[in-house]
Design a protein around this motif. Structure first.
Motif, short mmCIF file in Angstrom:
data_model
loop_
_atom_site.label_atom_id
_atom_site.label_comp_id
_atom_site.label_asym_id
_atom_site.label_seq_id
_atom_site.Cartn_x
_atom_site.Cartn_y
_atom_site.Cartn_z
N ILE A 197 40.32 40.77 38.95
CA ILE A 197 39.24 41.70 38.56
C ILE A 197 38.05 41.62 39.53
CG2 ILE A 197 37.77 42.44 36.62
CD1 ILE A 197 40.83 42.53 36.01
N PHE A 198 37.63 40.39 39.83
CA PHE A 198 36.60 40.18 40.86
C PHE A 198 37.16 39.16 41.84
CE2 PHE A 198 33.74 41.92 37.60
CZ PHE A 198 32.99 42.80 38.37
N PRO A 199 37.96 39.60 42.81
CA PRO A 199 38.66 38.66 43.70
C PRO A 199 37.73 37.65 44.38
CG PRO A 199 39.52 40.88 43.97
CD PRO A 199 38.34 41.00 43.06
N ASN A 200 36.52 38.07 44.74
CA ASN A 200 35.60 37.12 45.37
C ASN A 200 34.52 36.64 44.42
OD1 ASN A 200 36.72 37.15 48.06
ND2 ASN A 200 36.04 39.29 48.11
N GLY A 201 34.50 37.17 43.25
CA GLY A 201 33.51 36.75 42.26
C GLY A 201 32.21 37.50 42.35
N ASP A 202 31.77 37.83 43.58
CA ASP A 202 30.42 38.38 43.70
C ASP A 202 30.39 39.84 44.20
OD1 ASP A 202 31.24 37.82 46.26
OD2 ASP A 202 29.68 36.33 46.66
N GLU A 203 31.53 40.54 44.10
CA GLU A 203 31.50 41.96 44.46
C GLU A 203 30.63 42.73 43.47
OE1 GLU A 203 34.24 40.24 43.79
OE2 GLU A 203 35.82 40.59 45.24
N LYS A 204 30.15 43.87 43.90
CA LYS A 204 29.36 44.71 42.99
C LYS A 204 30.27 45.40 41.98
CE LYS A 204 24.90 45.79 44.81
NZ LYS A 204 24.87 45.24 46.19
N GLU A 205 31.41 45.87 42.47
CA GLU A 205 32.33 46.64 41.62
C GLU A 205 33.62 45.87 41.37
OE1 GLU A 205 31.58 49.50 40.23
OE2 GLU A 205 29.61 49.45 41.21
N PRO A 206 34.18 46.01 40.19
CA PRO A 206 35.47 45.34 39.94
C PRO A 206 36.62 46.01 40.68
CG PRO A 206 34.86 46.70 38.06
CD PRO A 206 33.70 46.77 39.02
N ASN A 207 37.71 45.30 40.78
CA ASN A 207 38.92 45.79 41.45
C ASN A 207 39.72 46.65 40.47
OD1 ASN A 207 41.27 46.06 42.93
ND2 ASN A 207 41.97 43.98 42.51
N ARG A 208 39.73 47.96 40.72
CA ARG A 208 40.37 48.89 39.77
C ARG A 208 41.86 48.57 39.56
NH1 ARG A 208 37.04 50.81 36.36
NH2 ARG A 208 38.98 51.34 35.35
N ALA A 209 42.53 48.12 40.64
CA ALA A 209 43.97 47.85 40.52
C ALA A 209 44.21 46.74 39.48
CB ALA A 209 44.53 47.44 41.87
N GLY A 210 43.36 45.74 39.49
CA GLY A 210 43.49 44.65 38.51
C GLY A 210 43.25 45.17 37.10
N LEU A 211 42.20 45.98 36.94
CA LEU A 211 41.88 46.52 35.61
C LEU A 211 43.03 47.39 35.09
CD1 LEU A 211 38.10 47.43 36.04
CD2 LEU A 211 39.06 45.57 34.66
N GLU A 212 43.63 48.15 36.00
CA GLU A 212 44.72 49.04 35.59
C GLU A 212 45.92 48.25 35.08
OE1 GLU A 212 44.78 52.18 34.86
OE2 GLU A 212 42.67 51.95 35.38
N PHE A 213 46.21 47.14 35.78
CA PHE A 213 47.36 46.33 35.38
C PHE A 213 47.20 45.88 33.91
CE2 PHE A 213 49.04 41.94 34.81
CZ PHE A 213 50.38 42.30 34.66
#
Ligand code: BG6
Length: 483
Positions: free
Chosen positions: A105-121
């Motif tokens: 969801i946050f591969p680096n922890g400190d991104e501004k936006e979450p990773n949509r691919a993770g949320l979709e899964f």
């Protein structure tokens, strides 16, 4: 014997890092789980969580490594989740406890936006659960702090990690509020002390164990998680009034080795520090008095603010969950030790143990439920319980696992007894509905499932799922309620 509670939640529990595989796809970063190799030379009776130096972990990132890393592949749930969830449902399960991988969801922890691919899964997984009319219990962190948070922030000993975690929690709670009712902020929160690498996302080799430095920072990391959990509860209440947020502990019930008061006192002290301490903070909202003595005697000085204490006080958990695999004994003098979940315990001559030394004690579950209920009077859920055994498919493509049927039915009987004692237990998720990679040993051959998965310790096999005898037993139990 008939199980007395009809509206009981019955299901299975798994964790992302032990089932999903696909460890480096669609933006996911690694965790220590995927950097820990399988070691076929382990001594099963002595094996505890393996630990590597920071350099060894980082070296494992190189693709030319000769070791095998089973958690990179899991049981390929990432691609086969539909098949598994359907089988859980067909067994009669009405709840599935699973974890979300922070690093998807946050591969680096400190991104501004979450990773949509993770949320979709996870959305697809939850839709499948809903389709099968199964409730969901989500563990938010199950031994899997993203490696970039470890490297850049130093994991949970840095209070900044609380903010990174809260950002992640806010996203998943908003995203999945129509699917998920039950939330557990941390799996086995006491792992912060037993295996801080996995619980806190730190490199043990960075700290001195001899001087007490490791212990000191582990308790600091744990405190930061207590604060984070309280903040999750505060936040959760704002996001949905349906949310139910509980805690999760690797419950360690121990008995005094005999009635010598010296040993009885030793056991009381052990129970305070390895069990009650955690529940006391998370349920009563206060650091118990005995913990202050423990910290003083162990020279542990924590950075705790008044504001944090107030937050913990105002946000206790609504219910208690725990994993229950065994009990142990305690004595003042040195006694024979056996392996247990996360740490070793004293041998109990009245109990049998598994190949890994875990002492089987169904009555201990009733004792544990009664003790917890007497002390806290809030609902209880058994979020893990089960038996790991080396198994092979027979010629009929099944496993005649009568020992598992015995193990489960004896534990279910004791839950029944506890319910008759008046204890408010509302559910049970077995570890595990389907074979998974072992958390502590990385073995595939330590099998817990009702469903056999055709992979060996080197991920060789078809990955196909086969029903064991216990699967049919459980299904029948769910239809008849008969034990
Ligand atoms: C618990 C964990 O400690 O025990 C699970 O929450 C784990 O992740 C389970 O798998 C059984 O332990 P193991 O080492 O036999 O897999």
């Amino acid at each position: 014997m008939k199980f007395i509670k009809e509206d009981f939640l019955w299901g299975g529990a798994t964790s992302a890092g032990q089932i999903e595989g696909s460890w480096d796809v669609n933006g996911k970063t690694p965790t220590l789980l995927e950097l820990t190799p399988y070691n076929e030379k382990i001594n099963r009776k002595e094996m505890l969580f393996s630990s590597k130096t920071k350099d060894q972990y980082l070296k494992a990132l190189q693709s030319n490594t000769k070791n095998h890393y089973p958690k990179r592949y899991g049981i390929d749930f990432y691609n086969r989740y539909k098949e598994d969830i359907t089988l859980f449902k067909k067994a009669g399960m009405n709840i599935y406890r699973m974890s979300i991988s922070w690093s998807r969801i946050f591969p680096n922890g400190d991104e501004k936006e979450p990773n949509r691919a993770g949320l979709e899964f996870y959305r697809k997984v939850f839709e499948e659960c809903l389709k099968n009319k199964m409730q969901i219990m989500v563990t938010i962190q199950h031994f899997d702090v993203p490696l970039p948070i470890m490297l850049k922030y130093g994991g949970w000993i840095n209070k900044e990690t609380i903010n990174l975690y809260l950002k992640y929690v806010e996203v998943i709670m908003n995203e999945y509020k129509e699917f998920v009712t039950y939330w557990l902020p941390f799996n086995e929160i006491d792992i912060a002390i037993w295996a801080p690498e996995l619980g806190l996302g730190i490199f043990k080799s960075d700290f001195n164990q001899e001087t007490g430095e490791l212990k000191q920072i582990s308790y600091q990391g744990l405190h930061n998680q207590f604060v984070a959990q309280a903040k999750v509860i505060e936040l959760g209440k704002k996001i949905s009034s349906n949310f139910k947020i509980g805690c999760m502990l690797a419950n360690s019930t121990t008995y005094s080795i005999d009635c010598n008061p010296v040993n009885v006192m030793e056991n009381i002290k052990m129970q305070q520090i390895s069990r009650w301490f955690y529940y006391d903070v998370m349920v009563r909202g206060e650091y118990p008095t005995y913990s202050k003595r423990f910290f003083k005697e162990n020279n542990i000085k924590l950075d705790i603010t008044e504001e944090e204490l107030l937050l913990i006080k105002n946000n206790p958990v609504e219910y208690i969950t725990f994993s229950y695999y065994m009990t142990g004994t305690v004595a003042k003098e040195e006694i024979k030790k056996v392996n247990a979940n996360l740490h070793d315990v004293g041998k109990n001559p009245f109990l049998e143990d598994t190949e890994w030394g875990w002492q089987i004690d169904p009555i201990g579950l009733r004792i544990t439920l009664n003790e917890i209920w007497d002390r806290y009077q809030i609902p209880i859920f058994i979020s893990e319980n089960g038996i790991g055994v080396v198994e092979k498919l027979d010629n009929n493509f099944t496993v005649e696992d009568d020992y598992r049927i015995k193990y489960l039915s004896e534990h279910f009987e004791q839950i029944n007894e506890a319910l008759s004692d008046g204890v408010e237990v509302f559910g049970y998720t077995m570890w595990t509905p389907v074979d998974v990679v072992s958390a502590s040993t990385c073995e595939m051959s330590k099998r817990y499932g009702l469903i056999y998965v055709d992979y060996d310790d080197y991920h060789k096999g078809t990955g196909n799922r086969y029903l064991k005898k216990s699967y049919h037993w459980f299904k029948n139990f769910r239809i008849t309620g008969e034990l």
